[in-house]
Design an enzyme around this catalytic site. Sequence first.
Site, PDB file in Angstrom:
ATOM      1  N   LYS A   1       0.868  -1.183   0.000  1.00 45.28           N
ATOM      2  CA  LYS A   1       0.000   0.000   0.000  1.00 45.28           C
ATOM      3  C   LYS A   1       0.896   1.221   0.000  1.00 45.28           C
ATOM      4  CE  LYS A   1      -4.438   1.111   0.287  1.00 45.28           C
ATOM      5  NZ  LYS A   1      -5.654   0.394  -0.129  1.00 45.28           N
TER       6      LYS A   1
ATOM      7  N   ASP B   1      -7.122   4.342  -4.377  1.00 46.92           N
ATOM      8  CA  ASP B   1      -7.756   4.220  -3.056  1.00 46.92           C
ATOM      9  C   ASP B   1      -8.339   5.609  -2.787  1.00 46.92           C
ATOM     10  OD1 ASP B   1      -7.906   2.333  -0.533  1.00 46.92           O
ATOM     11  OD2 ASP B   1      -7.326   4.248   0.305  1.00 46.92           O
TER      12      ASP B   1
HETATM   13  P1  NDP Z   1     -12.946   7.834  -2.606  1.00 46.57           P
HETATM   14  O1  NDP Z   1     -11.861   8.807  -2.453  1.00 46.57           O
HETATM   15  O2  NDP Z   1     -13.567   7.614  -3.928  1.00 46.57           O
HETATM   16  O3  NDP Z   1     -14.138   8.185  -1.594  1.00 46.57           O
HETATM   17  C1  NDP Z   1     -13.912   8.246  -0.219  1.00 46.57           C
HETATM   18  C2  NDP Z   1     -15.185   8.676   0.461  1.00 46.57           C
HETATM   19  O4  NDP Z   1     -15.027   8.545   1.858  1.00 46.57           O
HETATM   20  C3  NDP Z   1     -15.514  10.140   0.199  1.00 46.57           C
HETATM   21  O5  NDP Z   1     -16.892  10.313   0.254  1.00 46.57           O
HETATM   22  C4  NDP Z   1     -14.819  10.821   1.376  1.00 46.57           C
HETATM   23  O6  NDP Z   1     -15.366  12.079   1.714  1.00 46.57           O
HETATM   24  C5  NDP Z   1     -15.087   9.838   2.482  1.00 46.57           C
HETATM   25  N1  NDP Z   1     -14.021   9.960   3.491  1.00 46.57           N
HETATM   26  C6  NDP Z   1     -12.694   9.816   3.294  1.00 46.57           C
HETATM   27  N2  NDP Z   1     -12.024  10.048   4.421  1.00 46.57           N
HETATM   28  C7  NDP Z   1     -12.948  10.334   5.340  1.00 46.57           C
HETATM   29  C8  NDP Z   1     -12.890  10.656   6.708  1.00 46.57           C
HETATM   30  N3  NDP Z   1     -11.715  10.727   7.357  1.00 46.57           N
HETATM   31  N4  NDP Z   1     -14.059  10.875   7.359  1.00 46.57           N
HETATM   32  C9  NDP Z   1     -15.260  10.812   6.711  1.00 46.57           C
HETATM   33  N5  NDP Z   1     -15.361  10.515   5.400  1.00 46.57           N
HETATM   34  C10 NDP Z   1     -14.239  10.267   4.740  1.00 46.57           C
HETATM   35  O7  NDP Z   1     -12.371   6.462  -2.003  1.00 46.57           O
HETATM   36  P2  NDP Z   1     -12.902   4.974  -2.213  1.00 46.57           P
HETATM   37  O8  NDP Z   1     -14.359   4.959  -2.374  1.00 46.57           O
HETATM   38  O9  NDP Z   1     -12.039   4.345  -3.233  1.00 46.57           O
HETATM   39  O10 NDP Z   1     -12.489   4.305  -0.819  1.00 46.57           O
HETATM   40  C11 NDP Z   1     -13.389   4.241   0.301  1.00 46.57           C
HETATM   41  C12 NDP Z   1     -12.944   3.155   1.251  1.00 46.57           C
HETATM   42  O11 NDP Z   1     -12.924   1.892   0.570  1.00 46.57           O
HETATM   43  C13 NDP Z   1     -11.525   3.299   1.823  1.00 46.57           C
HETATM   44  O12 NDP Z   1     -11.505   2.794   3.137  1.00 46.57           O
HETATM   45  C14 NDP Z   1     -10.689   2.408   0.918  1.00 46.57           C
HETATM   46  O13 NDP Z   1      -9.498   1.979   1.558  1.00 46.57           O
HETATM   47  C15 NDP Z   1     -11.661   1.265   0.711  1.00 46.57           C
HETATM   48  N6  NDP Z   1     -11.394   0.425  -0.440  1.00 46.57           N
HETATM   49  C16 NDP Z   1     -11.371   0.963  -1.699  1.00 46.57           C
HETATM   50  C17 NDP Z   1     -11.142   0.155  -2.788  1.00 46.57           C
HETATM   51  C18 NDP Z   1     -11.213   0.672  -4.172  1.00 46.57           C
HETATM   52  O14 NDP Z   1     -11.201  -0.154  -5.096  1.00 46.57           O
HETATM   53  N7  NDP Z   1     -11.316   1.961  -4.405  1.00 46.57           N
HETATM   54  C19 NDP Z   1     -10.830  -1.282  -2.628  1.00 46.57           C
HETATM   55  C20 NDP Z   1     -10.982  -1.765  -1.274  1.00 46.57           C
HETATM   56  C21 NDP Z   1     -11.224  -0.918  -0.239  1.00 46.57           C
HETATM   57  P3  NDP Z   1     -14.598  13.424   1.269  1.00 46.57           P
HETATM   58  O15 NDP Z   1     -14.955  13.613  -0.161  1.00 46.57           O
HETATM   59  O16 NDP Z   1     -15.112  14.468   2.177  1.00 46.57           O
HETATM   60  O17 NDP Z   1     -13.131  13.151   1.492  1.00 46.57           O
END
Ligand code: NDP
Length: 450
Positions: free
Chosen positions: A123, A163
Amino acid sequence: MSRRAYEKIVTRDPNEKEFLQAVHEVFESVAPVMERNPEYRKAAILERIAEPERIITFRVPWMDDKGDIHVNRGFRVQMNSAIGPYKGGLRFHPSVTLSILKFLAFEQVFKNALTTLPMGGGKGGSDFDPKGKSDGEVMRFCQSFMLELQRHIDHNTDVPAGDIGVGSREIGYLFGIYKRIRNEFSGVLTGKSINWGGSLIRPEATGYGAVYFAAEMLASRNQTLEGKRCLISGSGNVAQYTAEKLMELGAAVLTFSDSSGYIYDEAGMTRDKLKHVMMLKNVKRARISEYIEKYPEAVYTPIDPTLDHNPMWNHKAECAFPSATQNEINLKDAENLLNNGVYVVSEGANMPTTPEGVYLFIDKKILYGPGKAANAGGVAVSGLEMSQNSMRIKWSRDEVNSKLKQIMKRIHRSCVEAAEEYGTRGNYVNGANIAAFVKVADAMLDQGLV
Ligand code: NDP
């Protein structure tokens, strides 16, 4: 649990809270496996599996549109390559620390093993915040980041993906500069655009996979997702495609959130509403609060940092899909979910539930799918993207989707079987940790002391 091995890690890195949390959970689950297999202890598998094979830290200088210079920190944690090249995403978010990336890399090792595809775990990322930056600024940052990272990655060595904060725009910029520096067009990154080496269904894979996993858990009780009310956190990649698949299967999606607050739409999402969310988040790069400007019947609640819980998890529902970030469900949130009727939790995010919340879910015997199993669909399709790149072929949407479904089914089955084998029926946390650990540990034994 092997206290000695764990205490050694605590002594060495006492401040790495998230990493210690992830290690503690796995060590606790695999304690009976260690008992049954003295050869693992002799080969110091626990000590070795929790120590990254390599950590790279580097300076990322870049210039903003006004000509001011900024310096961020870049990382890549190459955790374990026992069963394949390092594989795992890049996160760009101001909260990124080495502890967070080590926890994510550690989880990734087990998640990747569960997919049954040949991928090790890694990562990386940076404390850079893409929010509010122009495309030009994001591009210059990505180019500076890759200028260093390219020395350490290669399609046979380490294959990053997206991510939080790293979506298709960032993958494009990272790939472009890698190609220019190395003068090669290779599958060094996954999550690429479909026009230049990407796989169909990769954007959808994590969210769809989390829903398939929930459907499998429900099927074990002869139930389906149809008619279930679902709470989703986040509004990014994972949240959006979780919502899409849930709607397709007849469930009602009630919420989305971001780091500023959440929307609750009692009438439930529709295709048009989801399209609007995608436009807001992916094109306009706006806040989820803007949703109520178009759909005023929904309610927006801003985050209140003085509260000891997140009110988003305090609505009547049957299913929850945490899809934002780590530790977003604490004990109070977990209690609220149960009190509101939630009995299915399928984690799209990595480690979104605190240990106290996890213990409660397990104690109450709900259908709780931990992230390393439930969200493995994303990396699974990344693995399929790597295969397509190597073979220089492209599978159809249906082909990839059906492979994804089969993989999620297999992951579910191996969790169930491992949990049963070790006398903890229905405990998907133990099941996922044990099934994955045995696979990685056996590969490490085979390869000697490296
Ligand atoms: P994105 O950047 O597309 O979206 C992240 C979302 O989570 C946004 O709505 C963001 O809000 C919110 N967010 C991020 N940090 C925080 C925080 N500290 N508190 C509250 N809300 C938060 O990321 P992904 O959708 O790709 O990833 C989301 C989760 O899924 C993560 O935990 C990631 O590790 C996990 N994941 C993702 C994969 C992938 O294929 N993308 C695979 C496996 C797991 P804001 O816009 O305000 O930042």
